[in-house]
Scaffold this motif. Structure first.
Motif, mmCIF file in Angstrom:
data_model
loop_
_atom_site.group_PDB
_atom_site.id
_atom_site.type_symbol
_atom_site.label_atom_id
_atom_site.label_comp_id
_atom_site.label_asym_id
_atom_site.label_seq_id
_atom_site.Cartn_x
_atom_site.Cartn_y
_atom_site.Cartn_z
ATOM 1 N N TYR A 157 0.820 -1.254 -0.114
ATOM 2 C CA TYR A 157 0.051 -0.019 -0.029
ATOM 3 C C TYR A 157 0.999 1.238 -0.138
ATOM 4 O O TYR A 157 0.769 2.313 -0.838
ATOM 5 C CB TYR A 157 -0.977 -0.083 1.271
ATOM 6 C CG TYR A 157 -1.705 1.362 1.461
ATOM 7 C CD1 TYR A 157 -2.631 1.730 0.701
ATOM 8 C CD2 TYR A 157 -0.995 2.295 2.285
ATOM 9 C CE1 TYR A 157 -3.353 3.059 0.728
ATOM 10 C CE2 TYR A 157 -1.595 3.488 2.515
ATOM 11 C CZ TYR A 157 -2.764 3.996 1.679
ATOM 12 O OH TYR A 157 -3.399 5.184 1.716
ATOM 13 N N GLN A 158 1.758 1.213 0.899
ATOM 14 C CA GLN A 158 2.693 2.512 0.984
ATOM 15 C C GLN A 158 3.629 2.730 -0.305
ATOM 16 O O GLN A 158 3.697 3.708 -0.878
ATOM 17 C CB GLN A 158 3.547 2.267 2.229
ATOM 18 C CG GLN A 158 4.180 3.661 2.478
ATOM 19 C CD GLN A 158 3.191 4.621 2.788
ATOM 20 O OE1 GLN A 158 2.289 4.507 3.633
ATOM 21 N NE2 GLN A 158 3.453 5.804 2.122
ATOM 22 N N VAL A 159 4.077 1.571 -0.795
ATOM 23 C CA VAL A 159 4.757 1.458 -2.018
ATOM 24 C C VAL A 159 4.033 2.147 -3.251
ATOM 25 O O VAL A 159 4.401 2.962 -3.868
ATOM 26 C CB VAL A 159 5.385 0.240 -2.538
ATOM 27 C CG1 VAL A 159 5.936 0.094 -3.975
ATOM 28 C CG2 VAL A 159 6.366 -0.460 -1.599
ATOM 29 N N GLY A 160 2.730 1.638 -3.244
ATOM 30 C CA GLY A 160 1.853 2.129 -4.179
ATOM 31 C C GLY A 160 1.542 3.702 -3.932
ATOM 32 O O GLY A 160 1.510 4.443 -4.924
ATOM 33 N N LYS A 161 1.350 4.034 -2.870
ATOM 34 C CA LYS A 161 1.101 5.495 -2.767
ATOM 35 C C LYS A 161 2.129 6.248 -2.612
ATOM 36 O O LYS A 161 2.299 7.541 -3.726
ATOM 37 C CB LYS A 161 0.703 5.635 -1.116
ATOM 38 C CG LYS A 161 0.207 7.174 -0.946
ATOM 39 C CD LYS A 161 -0.269 7.197 0.661
ATOM 40 C CE LYS A 161 -0.904 8.713 0.938
ATOM 41 N NZ LYS A 161 -1.315 8.854 2.315
ATOM 42 N N ASN A 162 3.493 5.969 -2.608
ATOM 43 C CA ASN A 162 4.627 6.691 -2.811
ATOM 44 C C ASN A 162 4.994 6.930 -4.340
ATOM 45 O O ASN A 162 5.198 7.820 -4.822
ATOM 46 C CB ASN A 162 5.818 6.173 -2.271
ATOM 47 C CG ASN A 162 5.855 6.333 -0.860
ATOM 48 O OD1 ASN A 162 5.357 7.015 -0.056
ATOM 49 N ND2 ASN A 162 6.722 5.454 0.064
ATOM 50 N N CYS A 163 4.479 5.420 -5.081
ATOM 51 C CA CYS A 163 4.834 5.686 -6.700
ATOM 52 C C CYS A 163 3.665 6.776 -7.066
ATOM 53 O O CYS A 163 4.081 7.638 -8.002
ATOM 54 C CB CYS A 163 4.423 4.241 -7.052
ATOM 55 S SG CYS A 163 4.503 4.112 -8.841
ATOM 56 N N VAL A 208 -4.079 -5.991 -4.789
ATOM 57 C CA VAL A 208 -5.039 -5.253 -4.389
ATOM 58 C C VAL A 208 -4.635 -3.819 -3.355
ATOM 59 O O VAL A 208 -4.884 -2.795 -3.735
ATOM 60 C CB VAL A 208 -6.119 -5.765 -3.538
ATOM 61 C CG1 VAL A 208 -7.036 -4.807 -2.909
ATOM 62 C CG2 VAL A 208 -6.836 -6.617 -4.716
ATOM 63 N N GLU A 209 -3.514 -4.303 -2.660
ATOM 64 C CA GLU A 209 -3.111 -3.211 -1.839
ATOM 65 C C GLU A 209 -2.288 -2.355 -2.364
ATOM 66 O O GLU A 209 -2.142 -1.038 -1.991
ATOM 67 C CB GLU A 209 -2.057 -3.683 -0.755
ATOM 68 C CG GLU A 209 -2.634 -4.586 0.547
ATOM 69 C CD GLU A 209 -3.756 -3.833 1.348
ATOM 70 O OE1 GLU A 209 -3.313 -2.570 1.741
ATOM 71 O OE2 GLU A 209 -5.103 -3.663 1.139
ATOM 72 N N MET A 210 -1.398 -2.676 -3.279
ATOM 73 C CA MET A 210 -0.599 -1.715 -4.460
ATOM 74 C C MET A 210 -1.667 -0.723 -5.181
ATOM 75 O O MET A 210 -1.539 0.386 -5.135
ATOM 76 C CB MET A 210 0.190 -2.378 -5.010
ATOM 77 C CG MET A 210 0.820 -1.900 -6.239
ATOM 78 S SD MET A 210 2.361 -1.478 -5.483
ATOM 79 C CE MET A 210 3.450 -0.786 -7.130
ATOM 80 N N ILE A 211 -2.866 -1.370 -5.513
ATOM 81 C CA ILE A 211 -3.827 -0.553 -6.088
ATOM 82 C C ILE A 211 -4.430 0.582 -5.361
ATOM 83 O O ILE A 211 -4.591 1.700 -5.426
ATOM 84 C CB ILE A 211 -4.990 -1.357 -6.861
ATOM 85 C CG1 ILE A 211 -4.263 -2.180 -7.863
ATOM 86 C CG2 ILE A 211 -6.150 -0.389 -7.054
ATOM 87 C CD1 ILE A 211 -5.323 -3.394 -8.374
ATOM 88 N N ARG A 212 -4.759 0.054 -3.996
ATOM 89 C CA ARG A 212 -5.344 1.125 -3.009
ATOM 90 C C ARG A 212 -4.332 2.244 -2.766
ATOM 91 O O ARG A 212 -4.806 3.362 -2.744
ATOM 92 C CB ARG A 212 -5.525 0.302 -1.731
ATOM 93 C CG ARG A 212 -6.897 -0.039 -1.648
ATOM 94 C CD ARG A 212 -7.310 -0.437 -0.186
ATOM 95 N NE ARG A 212 -6.351 -0.916 0.760
ATOM 96 C CZ ARG A 212 -5.841 0.001 1.763
ATOM 97 N NH1 ARG A 212 -6.368 1.190 2.209
ATOM 98 N NH2 ARG A 212 -4.969 -0.519 2.668
ATOM 99 N N GLY A 213 -3.029 1.774 -2.789
ATOM 100 C CA GLY A 213 -1.887 2.874 -2.534
ATOM 101 C C GLY A 213 -1.823 3.912 -3.578
ATOM 102 O O GLY A 213 -1.809 4.764 -3.393
ATOM 103 N N MET A 214 -1.672 3.251 -4.805
ATOM 104 C CA MET A 214 -1.688 4.213 -5.971
ATOM 105 C C MET A 214 -2.883 5.063 -6.289
ATOM 106 O O MET A 214 -2.970 6.426 -6.561
ATOM 107 C CB MET A 214 -1.759 3.270 -7.428
ATOM 108 C CG MET A 214 -0.135 2.728 -7.620
ATOM 109 S SD MET A 214 -0.094 2.041 -9.210
ATOM 110 C CE MET A 214 -0.866 0.726 -9.314
#
Length: 276
Positions: A157-163, A208-214
């Protein structure tokens, strides 16, 4: 060159690899008018013959995501927008040098498309992490998916948000990620460490967590590579992979992460070419 016959119209190949289909779509309406005219004469006659051509050209241009070779808005990018009304661009490693340069390039692309079409460009890139990272500067470079899945402290999640935050700050709106292929074939030549795991549940959960973060970072997420590229031994860039897995098994394994991600609000899907 001459155009031979009313139903035969040359396709204009765009250097980035995209084919402009406008003339083929309109050919049937033009009858014998196009006879043996040159391409330039054909284009002018066609536009005068049917005013709807501009609208068709515009609509098709909005469905094309094109590329260009330079780290700035070059002549090819300008021609794609001005002649073909392309409104979307995929950015690759060749387009990135520094954060400042990328921000200026994206600003120029948005301006160019806005002046032609009345709205900003859709700019996207492949920032999966690890081996497929178009932006290799600063905090935009993060570990690959399999490395994240192997770490007990990984936070997709955090990786996706940072990205999302980093790419968005430069003017990029979409990411061709996450990869939701389940890496089932050890001889797979193209996925490998780009997959989170050979376990569908792990792939689905982390994807799914990556998507949420992005999404929380303001970034559109694009799933790939549907219907699954992890259980084949051929690279679809070079051939046609074959997956003989029964449908009922695919639904429990390779297709399940995609369904979970769609239910979680994924924005788009990159398709690939396995023969099922």
């Amino acid at each position: 060159s001459k155009v031979m016959g009313p139903a035969m119209v040359a396709l204009q190949f765009i250097q980035a690899g995209t084919i402009a289909l406008y003339d083929t779509i309109c050919a049937a309406q033009m009858g014998d008018v196009i006879g043996s005219m040159s391409f330039e004469g054909l284009t002018a006659q066609r536009n005068a013959f049917d005013p709807r051509v501009h609208e068709v050209r515009h609509q098709i241009g909005q469905m094309i995501i094109a590329g260009f070779p330079s780290p700035y808005v070059d002549a090819q990018a300008r021609r794609l927008v001005e002649d073909f009304e392309v409104g979307n661009f995929a950015l690759f490693g060749r387009n990135y040098v520094t954060a400042k340069q990328t921000t200026q390039m994206c600003r120029d692309l948005h301006k160019l498309v806005y002046e032609k079409n009345g709205y900003s460009a859709y700019l996207a890139s492949d920032q999966e992490g690890g081996v497929v990272s178009r932006v290799c500067i600063g905090s935009a470079l993060f570990p690959g998916t399999m490395a994240m899945a192997a770490s007990p402290s990984a936070d997709p999640y955090q990786v996706g948000k940072n990205c999302g935050n980093v790419l968005g700050s430069m003017g990029i709106l979409g990411n061709f990620a996450p990869v939701l292929d389940v890496n089932l074939d050890p001889m797979n030549p193209i996925i490998g460490s780009r997959s989170y795991s050979d376990d569908p549940e792990t792939v689905a959960r982390m994807g799914v967590e990556m998507i949420r973060g992005m999404h929380d970072g303001g970034m559109l997420a694009t799933l790939k590579h549907y219907p699954g590229h992890g259980n084949v031994s051929t690279d679809s860039h070079l051939g046609v992979p074959h997956n003989a897995t029964p449908t009922e098994v695919l639904m429990r394994t390779e297709w399940m992460p995609f369904q979970r991600a769609i239910d979680a609000g994924a924005d788009a899907i990159v398709g690939t070419g396995p023969h099922l």
